[in-house]
Design an enzyme around this catalytic site. Structure first.
Site, PDB file in Angstrom:
ATOM      1  NE  ARG A  18      -2.373  -1.584   3.382  1.00  0.00           N
ATOM      2  CZ  ARG A  18      -2.681  -1.323   4.648  1.00  0.00           C
ATOM      3  NH1 ARG A  18      -3.610  -0.435   4.926  1.00  0.00           N
ATOM      4  NH2 ARG A  18      -2.061  -1.947   5.627  1.00  0.00           N
ATOM      5  CE  LYS A 111     -21.012   2.379  -5.645  1.00  0.00           C
ATOM      6  NZ  LYS A 111     -20.138   1.961  -4.557  1.00  0.00           N
ATOM      7  N   GLY A 423     -23.969   7.529  10.344  1.00  0.00           N
ATOM      8  CA  GLY A 423     -23.537   6.401  11.175  1.00  0.00           C
ATOM      9  C   GLY A 423     -22.137   6.514  11.719  1.00  0.00           C
ATOM     10  CB  SER A 424     -18.841   6.067  10.278  1.00  0.00           C
ATOM     11  OG  SER A 424     -18.911   6.820   9.097  1.00  0.00           O
ATOM     12  CD  GLU A 656     -23.800  11.223  -3.791  1.00  0.00           C
ATOM     13  OE1 GLU A 656     -22.778  10.599  -4.040  1.00  0.00           O
ATOM     14  OE2 GLU A 656     -24.541  11.688  -4.662  1.00  0.00           O
ATOM     15  CG  HIS A 685     -16.638  11.358   0.451  1.00  0.00           C
ATOM     16  ND1 HIS A 685     -17.972  11.046   0.369  1.00  0.00           N
ATOM     17  CD2 HIS A 685     -16.060  10.367   1.150  1.00  0.00           C
ATOM     18  CE1 HIS A 685     -18.174   9.885   0.978  1.00  0.00           C
ATOM     19  NE2 HIS A 685     -17.041   9.456   1.453  1.00  0.00           N
ATOM     20  CB  CYS A 717     -21.697   9.576   2.904  1.00  0.00           C
ATOM     21  SG  CYS A 717     -21.308   7.809   2.883  1.00  0.00           S
TER      22      CYS A 717
HETATM   23  N1  GLN Z   1     -23.311   3.800   8.020  1.00  0.00           N
HETATM   24  C1  GLN Z   1     -22.187   3.912   7.164  1.00  0.00           C
HETATM   25  C2  GLN Z   1     -21.269   5.034   7.621  1.00  0.00           C
HETATM   26  O1  GLN Z   1     -21.749   6.006   8.086  1.00  0.00           O
HETATM   27  C3  GLN Z   1     -22.623   4.165   5.730  1.00  0.00           C
HETATM   28  C4  GLN Z   1     -21.443   4.303   4.806  1.00  0.00           C
HETATM   29  C5  GLN Z   1     -21.793   4.348   3.333  1.00  0.00           C
HETATM   30  O2  GLN Z   1     -22.864   4.684   2.959  1.00  0.00           O
HETATM   31  N2  GLN Z   1     -20.884   4.054   2.471  1.00  0.00           N
HETATM   32  O3  GLN Z   1     -20.072   4.957   7.495  1.00  0.00           O
HETATM   33 ZN    ZN Z   2     -23.017   6.689   2.151  1.00  0.00          ZN
END
Ligand code: GLN
Ligand code: ZN
Length: 756
Positions: A18, A111, A423-424, A656, A685, A717
């Site tokens: 990496r 993507k 979430g995160s 999103e 991001h 996100c």
């Molecule tokens: N629950 C996840 C987070 O918050 C969702 C991540 C995602 O959508 N890629 O990290």
């Molecule tokens: Zn997401």
């Protein structure tokens, strides 16, 4: 050299250790100099060339190394650079496109076809003029030639695919016409270097709308024909569908087709292979981690040889979608490891089957492959209980007990514009160290959990302090949203070094599904309980959906994908029941990967969507009516799957939106989506922190499209890639904006009430 037998069309580019991640992120932090960064990229690239040379590949694709994303690289090389990036030069330009800069939003990330790689969507303004800037590419090709000689085949992203994937403020024809002389110049420059063959990658030829672009492909390849090197027109990820006869008629010398996906072989049987053209058949699956099955490939080679006498073989796609080397995974059971093939093993398979193509007897070697497969099959356990459950599934098992309108009133009630996050929370070095030291056995489970719980407590405190309405525990125990669940379930295997690029410097290690999926016990309940114990506010139970777990893993290849998804759904169903028992009022089942699994050809969509949506419905069907089920989706355009999103029957969807300029919002509104929606208010991001007024303006936009009672407020996100220093002001601005908006809307209501 006589007729080449084997080719590659791309190789892993992150470094076996990496190296690229460390170099790129170090550069961003000011710890790595530009020279060092570029030197690292060259070393990684050259190591890949050596591996392919030593394996004995005849034609080696070169020039796909990148600091961040190869699509953005080609946009820069051809001058498809939106005005806001014009002031930036060199590396600053690349990274401004990737990450934004103050007042300069980044390009949208999306993507790459149906893979889990994400590219930056190039933008062409009304006044962008294509211009050539090939210095870095030419330098790479020279270096490759000095090592590989005529084996080196430059990889160029084709003009139509590049434009087809870009966001254009000019008619495509107009930009294409301006691009073609630039592409022709490139081919002429390559010709001057003595390049005999060039790959033009046109994967957009497999998309459902390829027929609409036939005139563009024709114009492009007629313009490029005869510029010098032989053109290898490379397609992958599916069959070219109805455009196949058209593709075969284009003025190119070699056509590369993917025989591992879609219906390429039947289509080819119908077509007449044009005399004099070479078929480069992608028969080694570049997106599967499993060994090739000689019993399939040897007869395939025989048939292909008859269909196209000038034949060479290769991987179906770039090998960037698989890790470097399966043999390194010493911790895996030998029966499993020896049935796997990553990039290096695939190179050896390629050369082996290339010898078969040359007419050599390779039976002794292919027999080894067959034997390792047979040993693996004997080793992987079948779970009769799971099989029985699947057999018994009836229609009602996919349905919640009450319809939305009936269950809505029984779920939690919240202030208008409820605020939440996805979430995160920041996965800081400290958090990663904590997980790593537990994995290495340096701390006990109790110490590890205490560490995680401290982060949960801190995160709950922060959210309470800001006044968010529905809280999350922060996902500190998860290195990755799929890996975490895969580790808790039976039927998954993990690599230690099996990293693949997700986007830029973010890499993932997709799990390998190798047997029936079983949930041995609760997976998320402990952390949920800890979080809920710190607050009176509702905490969301956080799960990753069945389709995302499937799409972001390497699936087994002996049962249909649908069956794997249902097995995972049954496990999640049990988890939701346990979360409810632990007091969860809200459960979120993330499906960011639902959209990306969609087949390219619209006439094949229904088949996928019907089982994919059913898998989500199966996972959530046993949730009580009182339980509010959320889902989350990101990194895709959703306009074409709104019906499927609706059929998920989730009570709330966070989606999103910020990065795609409110497109998602408008589409949902136009569809008449009736349940609750949290369109992202800012792009997580990018390191740019939104201010209160920006957020408020966004929310006002939402209200033009959605009913006030429908709107949730959340980021685009999860926040794991950000630092606390960004997250705290961003979320503070969000809650402040919501509070102001609530007050303003209240005040706007008053005069009306007074005149009643
Ligand atoms: N629950 C996840 C987070 O918050 C969702 C991540 C995602 O959508 N890629 O990290
Ligand atoms: Zn997401």
């Amino acid at each position: 050299m006589t007729q080449p037998l084997t080719q590659t069309i791309g190789y892993p580019r992150i470094g076996k250790a990496r190296e690229m991640k460390r170099a790129v992120e170090g550069y961003w932090k000011g710890k790595v100099e530009a020279d060092e960064l570029l030197a690292t990229m060259r070393q990684v690239e050259e190591a890949g060339w050596h591996a392919q040379l030593e394996a004995g590949v005849d034609r080696i694709g070169v020039g796909d190394a990148t600091l961040y994303d190869h699509v953005a690289d080609w946009a820069i090389r051809t001058g498809l650079v939106a005005g806001r990036f014009q002031p930036f030069q060199g590396l600053d330009r690349t990274f401004a496109m990737a990450r934004g800069a103050p007042d300069v939003p980044a390009l949208e990330l999306t993507k790459w076809f149906d893979t889990n790689y994400h590219y930056l969507v190039p933008e062409v303004d009304a006044d962008t003029t294509p211009t050539a800037d090939y210095a870095d590419f030419i330098e790479t090709v020279r270096r490759a030639q000095s090592l590989l000689g005529e084996r080196a085949v430059p990889i160029v992203l084709g003009p139509v695919t590049l434009l087809r994937l870009a966001r254009l403020e000019q008619p495509l024809e107009q930009v294409l016409d301006a691009m073609l002389p630039i592409y022709r110049d490139l081919l002429a420059e390559l010709n001057d270097l003595g390049v005999q063959e060039v790959q033009l990658h046109e994967p957009a030829l497999v998309l459902g709308d390829a027929t609409e672009h036939e005139a563009h492909y024709r114009r492009a390849y007629e313009a490029l024909a005869g510029a010098g090197p032989a053109i290898n027109l490379v397609t992958y990820f599916d069959d070219p569908g109805e455009t196949l006869p058209f593709v075969l008629d284009l003025p190119v010398e070699i056509v590369s087709l993917d025989f591992t996906r879609g219906r390429t072989l039947p289509a080819l049987r119908q077509a007449n292979w044009p005399a004099g053209k070479t078929l480069a058949a992608g028969i080694i699956d570049g997106r599967s981690v499993w060994q090739s099955r000689p019993s399939k490939l040897l007869p395939l080679i025989d048939e292909l040889r008859k269909l196209a006498p000038q034949l060479r073989i290769g991987p179906s796609s770039s090998l960037q979608f698989v890790p470097y080397e399966a043999a390194r995974e010493a911790h895996l059971p030998e029966e499993l490891r020896s049935a796997l093939a990553f990039a290096e093993e695939k190179l050896r398979e390629l050369v082996l089957f290339g010898r078969a193509l040359a007419g050599e007897d390779v039976n002794a070697e292919t027999q080894v492959l067959d034997e390792s497969w047979a040993r693996f099959r004997a080793f992987a356990p079948d779970e009769p209980e799971v099989q029985e459950k699947l057999d018994r599934l009836a229609e009602g098992d996919f349905e919640r007990a009450q319809p939305y309108r009936q269950r809505r009133g029984q779920q939690i009630s919240l202030p208008p514009f409820p605020t939440t996050t996805i979430g995160s929370f920041p996965q800081t070095t400290a958090v990663r160290k904590l997980r790593a030291s537990f994995k290495r056995g340096e701390i006990t489970e109790a110490e590890y959990q205490a560490g995680v719980d401290a982060w949960i407590g801190y995160t709950i405190g922060v959210q309470e302090g800001m006044g968010l309405d529905v809280l999350v525990h922060g996902e500190f125990e998860r290195s990755d949203m799929v890996e975490y669940f895969a580790e808790k379930l039976h039927g998954f295997a993990f690599t230690q070094d099996g990293w693949v690029q997700s986007y830029g410097s973010r890499y993932v290690r997709p799990p390998i599904i190798y047997a029936d999926v079983v949930r041995p016990g609760p997976m998320t309940v402990r952390e949920f309980q800890v979080a809920q114990s710190f607050t009176e506010k509702p905490v969301k139970g956080m799960l990753t959906g069945p389709v995302t777990i499937l799409n972001w893993s390497y699936p087994r290849i002996d049962i249909p994908r649908q069956e794997i998804a249902y097995q995972i759904a049954l496990a999640l169903q049990e988890e939701i029941v346990d979360l409810e028992a632990a007091g969860a009022l809200v459960v979120q089942v993330d499906e960011p990967a639902l959209r990306e699994g969609l087949p390219f050809k619209p006439d094949r969509w229904d088949e996928y969507l019907s089982w994919a949506v059913d898998a989500f419905r199966l996972a959530t069907a046993r949730a009580e009516p009182q339980t509010q089920v959320h889902t989350h989706m990101c990194y895709a355009e959703f306009g074409d799957v709104l019906g499927a999103i609706d059929r998920l029957n989730a009570d709330v969807i966070s989606i999103e939106n910020a990065r795609s300029g409110d497109e998602t919002l408008r589409e949902l509104a136009a569809y008449g989506y009736e349940r609750e929606v949290g369109p992202g208010v800012y792009d997580v991001h990018s390191p740019v922190v939104p201010d209160r007024e920006q957020v408020k303006a966004k929310l006002r936009t939402f209200l033009r499209h959605l009913e006030p009672g429908q709107v949730w407020v959340n980021p685009d996100c999860g926040l794991k890639t950000r630092g606390w220093g960004e997250v705290i002001p961003a979320l503070t601005h969000i809650t402040e904006a919501v509070n102001e908006l609530r007050r303003e809307l209240e005040a706007e209501k008053q005069p009306a009430a007074a005149t009643d």
